[in-house]
Design a protein around this motif. Structure first.
Motif, short mmCIF file in Angstrom:
data_model
loop_
_atom_site.label_atom_id
_atom_site.label_comp_id
_atom_site.label_asym_id
_atom_site.label_seq_id
_atom_site.Cartn_x
_atom_site.Cartn_y
_atom_site.Cartn_z
N LEU A 78 0.83 -1.20 0.00
CA LEU A 78 0.00 0.00 0.00
C LEU A 78 0.87 1.26 0.00
CD1 LEU A 78 -2.80 -1.09 2.49
CD2 LEU A 78 -3.15 -0.41 0.12
N GLY A 79 1.93 1.25 0.81
CA GLY A 79 2.85 2.38 0.82
C GLY A 79 3.51 2.60 -0.52
N ALA A 80 3.92 1.50 -1.17
CA ALA A 80 4.59 1.60 -2.47
C ALA A 80 3.65 2.12 -3.55
CB ALA A 80 5.14 0.22 -2.85
N THR A 81 2.45 1.55 -3.62
CA THR A 81 1.52 1.97 -4.67
C THR A 81 1.02 3.40 -4.44
OG1 THR A 81 -0.27 0.86 -3.44
CG2 THR A 81 0.75 -0.35 -5.27
N LEU A 82 0.79 3.78 -3.19
CA LEU A 82 0.35 5.15 -2.90
C LEU A 82 1.48 6.14 -3.18
CD1 LEU A 82 -1.73 4.61 0.36
CD2 LEU A 82 -2.60 5.22 -1.91
N SER A 83 2.73 5.73 -2.96
CA SER A 83 3.86 6.59 -3.27
C SER A 83 3.91 6.88 -4.77
CB SER A 83 5.17 5.92 -2.83
OG SER A 83 6.29 6.63 -3.32
N ILE A 84 3.67 5.85 -5.58
CA ILE A 84 3.65 6.05 -7.04
C ILE A 84 2.43 6.88 -7.44
CG2 ILE A 84 3.41 4.86 -9.26
CD1 ILE A 84 5.06 2.57 -8.08
N THR A 112 14.54 17.12 -8.48
CA THR A 112 14.78 16.33 -9.69
C THR A 112 15.94 15.36 -9.49
OG1 THR A 112 13.95 18.14 -11.08
CG2 THR A 112 15.29 16.45 -12.16
N THR A 113 17.00 15.84 -8.85
CA THR A 113 18.18 15.01 -8.62
C THR A 113 17.89 13.87 -7.65
OG1 THR A 113 19.62 16.92 -8.98
CG2 THR A 113 20.58 15.01 -7.86
N TRP A 114 17.11 14.16 -6.61
CA TRP A 114 16.85 13.19 -5.55
C TRP A 114 15.45 12.59 -5.65
CZ3 TRP A 114 20.65 11.57 -2.31
CH2 TRP A 114 21.81 12.33 -2.29
N ARG A 115 14.89 12.61 -6.85
CA ARG A 115 13.51 12.14 -7.04
C ARG A 115 13.32 10.68 -6.61
NH1 ARG A 115 11.60 9.71 -11.52
NH2 ARG A 115 13.49 10.29 -12.62
N GLU A 116 14.23 9.81 -6.98
CA GLU A 116 14.07 8.38 -6.66
C GLU A 116 14.23 8.10 -5.16
OE1 GLU A 116 16.28 5.83 -9.20
OE2 GLU A 116 15.10 6.34 -10.97
N PRO A 117 15.29 8.64 -4.50
CA PRO A 117 15.36 8.44 -3.04
C PRO A 117 14.15 9.01 -2.30
CG PRO A 117 17.48 9.17 -3.88
CD PRO A 117 16.51 9.28 -5.02
N ILE A 118 13.62 10.16 -2.79
CA ILE A 118 12.43 10.74 -2.16
C ILE A 118 11.24 9.81 -2.33
CG2 ILE A 118 10.76 12.64 -2.31
CD1 ILE A 118 13.14 14.48 -3.01
N GLY A 119 11.09 9.23 -3.54
CA GLY A 119 10.00 8.29 -3.79
C GLY A 119 10.10 7.06 -2.90
N PHE A 120 11.32 6.54 -2.75
CA PHE A 120 11.54 5.37 -1.89
C PHE A 120 11.23 5.70 -0.44
CE2 PHE A 120 14.47 2.86 0.80
CZ PHE A 120 14.07 1.59 0.45
N THR A 190 1.50 -6.94 -11.75
CA THR A 190 2.85 -6.45 -11.47
C THR A 190 2.97 -5.01 -11.94
OG1 THR A 190 3.67 -7.34 -13.57
CG2 THR A 190 3.92 -8.73 -11.63
N ILE A 191 3.62 -4.20 -11.14
CA ILE A 191 3.79 -2.79 -11.45
C ILE A 191 5.28 -2.46 -11.41
CG2 ILE A 191 3.30 -0.42 -10.69
CD1 ILE A 191 0.76 -1.60 -9.33
N SER A 192 5.79 -1.91 -12.48
CA SER A 192 7.22 -1.57 -12.54
C SER A 192 7.51 -0.34 -11.68
CB SER A 192 7.63 -1.30 -13.99
OG SER A 192 8.97 -0.83 -14.04
N VAL A 193 8.65 -0.37 -10.99
CA VAL A 193 9.08 0.80 -10.22
C VAL A 193 10.14 1.60 -10.98
CG1 VAL A 193 8.55 -0.29 -8.01
CG2 VAL A 193 10.85 -0.52 -8.96
N GLU A 194 10.35 1.24 -12.23
CA GLU A 194 11.30 2.00 -13.05
C GLU A 194 10.78 3.42 -13.23
OE1 GLU A 194 13.68 1.68 -17.32
OE2 GLU A 194 12.16 0.20 -16.78
N GLY A 195 11.66 4.39 -13.02
CA GLY A 195 11.24 5.78 -13.10
C GLY A 195 10.79 6.33 -11.76
N TYR A 196 10.68 5.45 -10.76
CA TYR A 196 10.26 5.89 -9.42
C TYR A 196 11.38 5.66 -8.42
CZ TYR A 196 5.67 6.20 -11.55
OH TYR A 196 4.63 6.54 -12.38
N TRP A 197 11.72 4.40 -8.12
CA TRP A 197 12.83 4.15 -7.21
C TRP A 197 13.49 2.79 -7.50
CZ3 TRP A 197 9.85 0.48 -4.59
CH2 TRP A 197 8.49 0.80 -4.42
N LEU A 198 13.66 2.50 -8.78
CA LEU A 198 14.33 1.25 -9.18
C LEU A 198 15.80 1.28 -8.76
CD1 LEU A 198 14.33 -1.45 -10.75
CD2 LEU A 198 14.89 -0.13 -12.80
#
Length: 371
Positions: A78-84, A112-120, A190-198
């Protein structure tokens, strides 16, 4: 000294470790690279380590092996999907806060630089309160069924996964990367996390030697940090009370310890660790697996900690490290070596046989220990 080591480790664990060592020795003779195999083992260790760590609080509190781990995993999903789902809003809100409070570094370039760590991080932050609520309810239930915790935990794990199979179809998600395209609603399997926090953890500070030996340093450091947090917590006043409750609840109650409260805290902590663990798993695996995905996560985690030497009433971080490495190492090495030796692809069949065999061994061994 040798006899004491054998007595402490146990012959079954020594035999499993020697078997894994034998696979690494045999690997070069059948054309399997040892460095690549070691890399795969380390990656799988980092992916699964926190979920195995989630076993410790409940075991120490006398609540048994956490077969209800899927409940924590659901909180993480739930945390992962709501984050996306809220990704754009979260980033925009951070930029607004930077402008509102005149925080110079919290600007669009930084986001923009820290987008993926922020998403994670946002996935974990969203998952934790959900896990606390689910863990509190789960703990209240286990307090009412003392003595049958593992049976009820198994039911909770299976039933929660079945319930969420319906919920994933009905929850009002709108992100086009997650919902079924033809229906416009209901989440994909299945939902890819590419572009979010892969690979946000896996590639952080990672070491790659000659393109074959890959060490996911960031993921291993994250596991170490979580293990240290658990280690410190179990040595606090609350952690000591939890251990006392698991060791002798009547003595703990006579000493003024609120047994039910300590058990509930342990269940909440295990559920939170399970939620964090699945998010760590997903960033490395690359996909969020919904519907029946959490159904298969509890048994490998339980088997890993038992292989590491834990029992139903005592578990340590060393048990987690040893057990996870042995389980994931054998699960990685056996299919590779046998496939190369037989010159055919039977990896999935072999993996099922080996993993289920280790789970069966772990669950049928003597699992009570003195404290």
């Amino acid at each position: 000294m040798i006899n004491r080591f054998i007595q402490n480790a146990g012959w079954p664990r020594i035999i499993i470790a020697l078997f894994l060592l034998g696979l690494f020795i045999a690997a070069p003779f059948v054309g399997v690279r040892v460095d690549t195999s070691l890399s795969n083992t380390l990656v799988r260790f980092g992916m699964n380590g926190v979920m195995v760590l989630a076993m410790i609080p409940m075991v120490q509190a006398g609540c048994g092996l956490n077969f209800g781990l899927p409940l924590g995993i659901i909180a993480g999903l739930l945390g992962a999907t709501l984050s996306i789902e809220w990704n754009v809003e979260i980033l925009a809100r951070l930029i607004e806060l930077g402008a509102q409070y005149k925080i110079s570094w919290l600007n669009e370039a930084f986001i923009t630089t820290w987008r993926e760590p922020i998403g994670f991080a946002s996935a974990i932050i969203i998952a934790i309160p959900i896990a606390v609520i689910l863990g509190w309810l789960y703990g209240k239930l286990l307090n009412r069924v003392k003595g049958d915790e593992m049976m009820i935990a198994t039911y909770v794990g299976f039933s929660s996964v079945s319930f969420m199979c319906i919920a994933w179809l009905l929850l009002p998600y709108k992100n086009p990367t997650m919902v079924w395209g033809y229906a416009g609603r209901g989440l994909r399997t299945t939902i890819s996390v590419e572009g979010y926090w892969l690979h946000v953890l896996s590639d952080a500070l990672s070491v790659n030697i000659n393109g074959h030996l890959y060490i996911p340093t960031g993921m291993l450091i994250f596991f170490a940090v979580m293990a240290i947090i658990v280690w410190i917590f179990m040595r606090t006043k609350t952690g000591t009370a939890i251990t006392a409750v698991g060791s002798n609840p009547e003595f703990a109650r006579a000493s003024g310890v609120n047994v039910d409260k300590m058990r509930t805290i342990s269940v909440i902590m295990s559920t939170v660790l399970g939620a964090i663990g699945i998010i760590v798993y997903e960033q490395s695996f690359g996909f969020i697996q919904l519907y029946m995905g959490p159904f298969y996560m509890a048994l490998p985690a339980v088997a890993s900690i038992l292989l590491g030497g834990a029992s139903v009433n005592k578990a340590t971080i060393l048990n987690v490290i040893v057990g996870t490495f042995l389980f994931q190492g054998i699960l990685t090495m056996t299919p590779s070596v046998i496939n190369s030796y037989l010159q055919t692809d039977m990896s999935e069949v072999i993996r099922l046989i080996v993993s289920n065999g280790m789970i069966l061994y772990a669950l049928t061994r003597k699992v009570r220990a003195g404290r």
